[in-house]
Write a protein that holds these residues in place. Sequence first.
Motif, PDB file in Angstrom:
ATOM      1  N   MET A  89     -22.543  78.758   9.166  1.00 55.61           N
ATOM      2  CA  MET A  89     -21.533  77.717   9.192  1.00 55.61           C
ATOM      3  C   MET A  89     -20.732  77.754   7.886  1.00 55.61           C
ATOM      4  O   MET A  89     -21.310  77.886   6.803  1.00 55.61           O
ATOM      5  N   GLN A  90     -19.405  77.655   8.010  1.00 58.22           N
ATOM      6  CA  GLN A  90     -18.524  77.743   6.850  1.00 58.22           C
ATOM      7  C   GLN A  90     -17.740  76.449   6.681  1.00 58.22           C
ATOM      8  O   GLN A  90     -17.304  75.849   7.667  1.00 58.22           O
ATOM      9  N   ILE A  91     -17.580  76.044   5.421  1.00 65.78           N
ATOM     10  CA  ILE A  91     -16.712  74.920   5.081  1.00 65.78           C
ATOM     11  C   ILE A  91     -15.726  75.430   4.040  1.00 65.78           C
ATOM     12  O   ILE A  91     -16.133  75.859   2.949  1.00 65.78           O
ATOM     13  N   GLY A  92     -14.434  75.420   4.382  1.00 68.19           N
ATOM     14  CA  GLY A  92     -13.420  75.985   3.506  1.00 68.19           C
ATOM     15  C   GLY A  92     -12.779  74.972   2.592  1.00 68.19           C
ATOM     16  O   GLY A  92     -13.062  73.771   2.639  1.00 68.19           O
ATOM     17  N   SER A  93     -11.874  75.459   1.746  1.00 63.29           N
ATOM     18  CA  SER A  93     -11.261  74.630   0.717  1.00 63.29           C
ATOM     19  C   SER A  93     -10.429  73.494   1.305  1.00 63.29           C
ATOM     20  O   SER A  93     -10.412  72.386   0.770  1.00 63.29           O
ATOM     21  N   VAL A 112     -22.435  68.932   3.889  1.00 60.61           N
ATOM     22  CA  VAL A 112     -23.420  69.707   4.646  1.00 60.61           C
ATOM     23  C   VAL A 112     -23.875  68.934   5.874  1.00 60.61           C
ATOM     24  O   VAL A 112     -24.083  69.503   6.949  1.00 60.61           O
ATOM     25  N   ASN A 113     -23.992  67.620   5.740  1.00 65.79           N
ATOM     26  CA  ASN A 113     -24.483  66.796   6.839  1.00 65.79           C
ATOM     27  C   ASN A 113     -23.510  66.714   8.009  1.00 65.79           C
ATOM     28  O   ASN A 113     -23.866  66.222   9.078  1.00 65.79           O
ATOM     29  N   THR A 114     -22.279  67.193   7.838  1.00 69.87           N
ATOM     30  CA  THR A 114     -21.345  67.230   8.968  1.00 69.87           C
ATOM     31  C   THR A 114     -21.641  68.383   9.921  1.00 69.87           C
ATOM     32  O   THR A 114     -21.112  68.417  11.038  1.00 69.87           O
ATOM     33  N   GLN A 115     -22.490  69.334   9.500  1.00 72.03           N
ATOM     34  CA  GLN A 115     -22.732  70.523  10.305  1.00 72.03           C
ATOM     35  C   GLN A 115     -23.877  70.291  11.293  1.00 72.03           C
ATOM     36  O   GLN A 115     -24.811  69.532  11.023  1.00 72.03           O
ATOM     37  N   LYS A 576      -0.097  71.198  15.138  1.00 73.85           N
ATOM     38  CA  LYS A 576      -0.310  69.931  14.446  1.00 73.85           C
ATOM     39  C   LYS A 576      -1.742  69.410  14.534  1.00 73.85           C
ATOM     40  O   LYS A 576      -2.155  68.609  13.713  1.00 73.85           O
ATOM     41  N   LEU A 577      -2.500  69.809  15.553  1.00 71.99           N
ATOM     42  CA  LEU A 577      -3.832  69.250  15.770  1.00 71.99           C
ATOM     43  C   LEU A 577      -4.901  70.276  15.429  1.00 71.99           C
ATOM     44  O   LEU A 577      -4.836  71.432  15.834  1.00 71.99           O
ATOM     45  N   SER A 578      -5.911  69.848  14.682  1.00 73.25           N
ATOM     46  CA  SER A 578      -7.054  70.698  14.374  1.00 73.25           C
ATOM     47  C   SER A 578      -8.278  69.802  14.235  1.00 73.25           C
ATOM     48  O   SER A 578      -8.165  68.581  14.049  1.00 73.25           O
ATOM     49  N   GLY A 579      -9.465  70.419  14.331  1.00 76.89           N
ATOM     50  CA  GLY A 579     -10.680  69.627  14.171  1.00 76.89           C
ATOM     51  C   GLY A 579     -11.867  70.274  14.854  1.00 76.89           C
ATOM     52  O   GLY A 579     -11.833  71.443  15.259  1.00 76.89           O
ATOM     53  N   TYR A 580     -12.927  69.509  15.013  1.00 75.69           N
ATOM     54  CA  TYR A 580     -14.155  70.037  15.607  1.00 75.69           C
ATOM     55  C   TYR A 580     -14.948  68.902  16.240  1.00 75.69           C
ATOM     56  O   TYR A 580     -14.764  67.717  15.935  1.00 75.69           O
ATOM     57  N   VAL A 581     -15.851  69.287  17.134  1.00 74.39           N
ATOM     58  CA  VAL A 581     -16.871  68.395  17.663  1.00 74.39           C
ATOM     59  C   VAL A 581     -18.164  69.201  17.739  1.00 74.39           C
ATOM     60  O   VAL A 581     -18.162  70.351  18.168  1.00 74.39           O
ATOM     61  N   SER A 582     -19.274  68.621  17.277  1.00 78.12           N
ATOM     62  CA  SER A 582     -20.549  69.334  17.271  1.00 78.12           C
ATOM     63  C   SER A 582     -21.631  68.455  17.880  1.00 78.12           C
ATOM     64  O   SER A 582     -21.571  67.219  17.814  1.00 78.12           O
ATOM     65  N   TYR A 583     -22.631  69.124  18.454  1.00 81.51           N
ATOM     66  CA  TYR A 583     -23.753  68.423  19.080  1.00 81.51           C
ATOM     67  C   TYR A 583     -25.039  69.166  18.743  1.00 81.51           C
ATOM     68  O   TYR A 583     -25.085  70.407  18.762  1.00 81.51           O
ATOM     69  N   ASN A 623     -30.745  63.608  19.741  1.00 84.29           N
ATOM     70  CA  ASN A 623     -29.326  63.837  19.999  1.00 84.29           C
ATOM     71  C   ASN A 623     -28.499  63.403  18.790  1.00 84.29           C
ATOM     72  O   ASN A 623     -28.631  62.268  18.313  1.00 84.29           O
ATOM     73  N   THR A 624     -27.652  64.316  18.328  1.00 83.71           N
ATOM     74  CA  THR A 624     -26.749  64.034  17.216  1.00 83.71           C
ATOM     75  C   THR A 624     -25.369  64.568  17.571  1.00 83.71           C
ATOM     76  O   THR A 624     -25.232  65.737  17.964  1.00 83.71           O
ATOM     77  N   LEU A 625     -24.352  63.731  17.448  1.00 85.12           N
ATOM     78  CA  LEU A 625     -22.975  64.111  17.771  1.00 85.12           C
ATOM     79  C   LEU A 625     -22.079  63.771  16.586  1.00 85.12           C
ATOM     80  O   LEU A 625     -22.162  62.667  16.031  1.00 85.12           O
ATOM     81  N   ARG A 626     -21.240  64.737  16.201  1.00 86.18           N
ATOM     82  CA  ARG A 626     -20.292  64.505  15.116  1.00 86.18           C
ATOM     83  C   ARG A 626     -18.958  65.134  15.485  1.00 86.18           C
ATOM     84  O   ARG A 626     -18.909  66.197  16.107  1.00 86.18           O
TER      85      ARG A 626
END
Length: 742
Positions: A89-93, A112-115, A576-583, A623-626
């Motif tokens: 998993m990568q988190i960029g600048s 880190v806890n967002t991953q 214009k739109l970017s983002g993520y959803v993780s489970y 279950n964890t969703l972010r």
Amino acid sequence: MQVRSQVNQYANSFVTDDGGNLAVPGLSYGPYSVTVEGKGFAAASKTIEIRSALPVDSSIKLEVAAVDATIEVNDKQTLIDPNRPSSIMQIGSKEIDKRVASLPGRSIQDLVNTQPGWLYEGNAVLHPRGSEYQTQFVVDGVPLTDNRSPSFGPEIEADDIDSVSIYTAGFPAEYGRKMGGVVELNTKHYDDSALHGQVIAAGGSYDTAQGYTRVQNTWNKNTLGASASGSMTSHYLNPVVPQNYTNAGTTGDFAVKYDRDFTAKDRLTMSVRHELARYEIPNELVQQNGGPIQPGDVYPGGQLQTGDNFETMGTVNYQHIFSPDVLGTLSGFVRNNQNDLYSNQNSYPIIFDLNNYFNEGYFKGTLSWHYKNQEWKAGVESDNTFLHEKWNYVITDPNQYDDGTPLVFGFAQHRPDLEQSAFVEDLIRLGKWTVSAGLRWDHYQLVVNQNNFSPRVSVGRYFPSLKLVGHFSYDRIFQTPSFENILAASSPLINAIDPAVLRLPVKPSTGTYYEGGFTEAFSDKLKLDVNFFRRDERNFADDDEIESTTVSYPIAFDKAILYGAETKISLVNTGKLSGYVSYSYIVGNAWFPVTGGLFVGDDVTNALTQLTGHFPDSQDQRNTLRSRFQYQALPRLWLSSGVSYGSGLPFDFDGDPSQVLAEYGQTVLNRLNFSRGRILPTLAISASMGIDLYKTDRIQTRFQVDGDNLNNRLNVIDFGGLFSGNAIGPGRSFIARLNTSF
């Protein structure tokens, strides 16, 4: 020049020197799109791959521009890495700069806890895939294997970081000792000769104020950078009751880093960092206000316990390029870390004082070489930590303890923790197949003396027609136990504190990790990551607390089995739109009997008689969703919103709901499900707005406002009863940040 990698979430712009040369250090492995532009020339683009520590030399030739020319550049070739044999998993600048602001002491942990696969326990203690205290942070190649949560060690601020790489499987053989998860942090570095800097000021809810500044200058073959930060808040740790009693904290950080390129083949890097944190320990209702709980009890109230930690660290790294295919590095550090706890005379039922510190010396030597389609790396390392533990107590209410427990007791002991290791690993590219294979040897000598070999293999296969990379990894692990208060937990001196004491040596954990999954790109705009994992561990590491205090020490259970699945959908390249959803889905169980640690009083009987059966791991959150999405409403204005949901951790409480009502109040009781033994689900909605107030080629000023837990739910993170491990999440809060960089 622009360097971009969607798979690594990296994007940066640079200016070459007068000769058109540029060196960009600290890039994570993977493909990068490089675009070069010059006045009067047509822009040129090229894809470059980084696969090892060896520098990659590449030249891009600019042609004189035509009278009318158009060029379109995109990053579609870097959305996935076809040669990656495992999940990272990568988190960029950009994500770091526009993150939701954190309360002091936990900005890296919050990132880190967002991953997927990572969970918080109280006080920002990170738990990767159910592991307890088995996270290591690697800062510019330097591994830190001690607990880096706010109550144990000062953190490196996220504003100091340029990128983050996170491993929970497919570990390189280079890494060992703490193998729940590895977090690689690359600090910021500007790569041209201009004067650069950054100034950030922030403030908001809970009387929070933060400041950060950084400056760097390059001349000839020298680069010198310095940074400083400070913060204050009335919500430093997670409180144990919603009232947030006695929870003020302050932090400070100062760092200097110097680089010198002696020749084109020799580079020396040196740094010094000093960090500190001072904070109060949150009170429970009876500690704050006093009053009886059971007939005959008299709680005086007015307790004040304060803690602090200090760390000073100096690092050095020397790199020599023997040939275009061979690179050698020597690195090391020394550091002093001190952790203190003080109690006032009203502390109840025990006045406890602690003064622990350790001195550490670390050395590592590696050799990397390229041979045909292979990237080899081998090395040795030595880590010598000299532990010093000193604490004492005075019991103010003997009725709270077993008969025979001394009213006054002191403990002092010191001992070295000696660890050595060696490793060799190879990354092989075989057409559409990529194989990473390694072998690591570890030696550990503290309470016990053990050594172990750990083979590791990761295999990846690229399917071009599907734009999919499948992967599988097998990791043997050897995890050393947490050394916080391990001397007290293993010393015969502790026999004096209770008529019944059981001490079992805490041995390293061993086990096997399996992971399978894939990464797939859709229409060059959407990336899907899916992973399935299982972890089998022996001598499963956990922790316990000295009764009625916040002081923890390691224990171990016979075995544990943890398994689950994770998925993350990332939206990129959509305008214009970017983002993520993780489970994340995880099931974790640990099995009796206990195999290591300190047990006192009634716990001795339980340890000796509970020999079979299993129980949920403390991080068994099913279950964890972010999610977080950002919308670029105007060229200089963006909006974002996110959600964090957890189905609730298990809890073990000896009392009944009426006792919780009396000691913690109705709002806490409402968040507990006694029939299932689980905390009710947590939910926090966040939102941000950012605007570029001023923007030129050299200077940019951004104003950002973040709101967290806007739904204002009382989120109970942990629950353990009186004096033992409650943690309440922050309520609705806001923080504003003004960020100027040049």
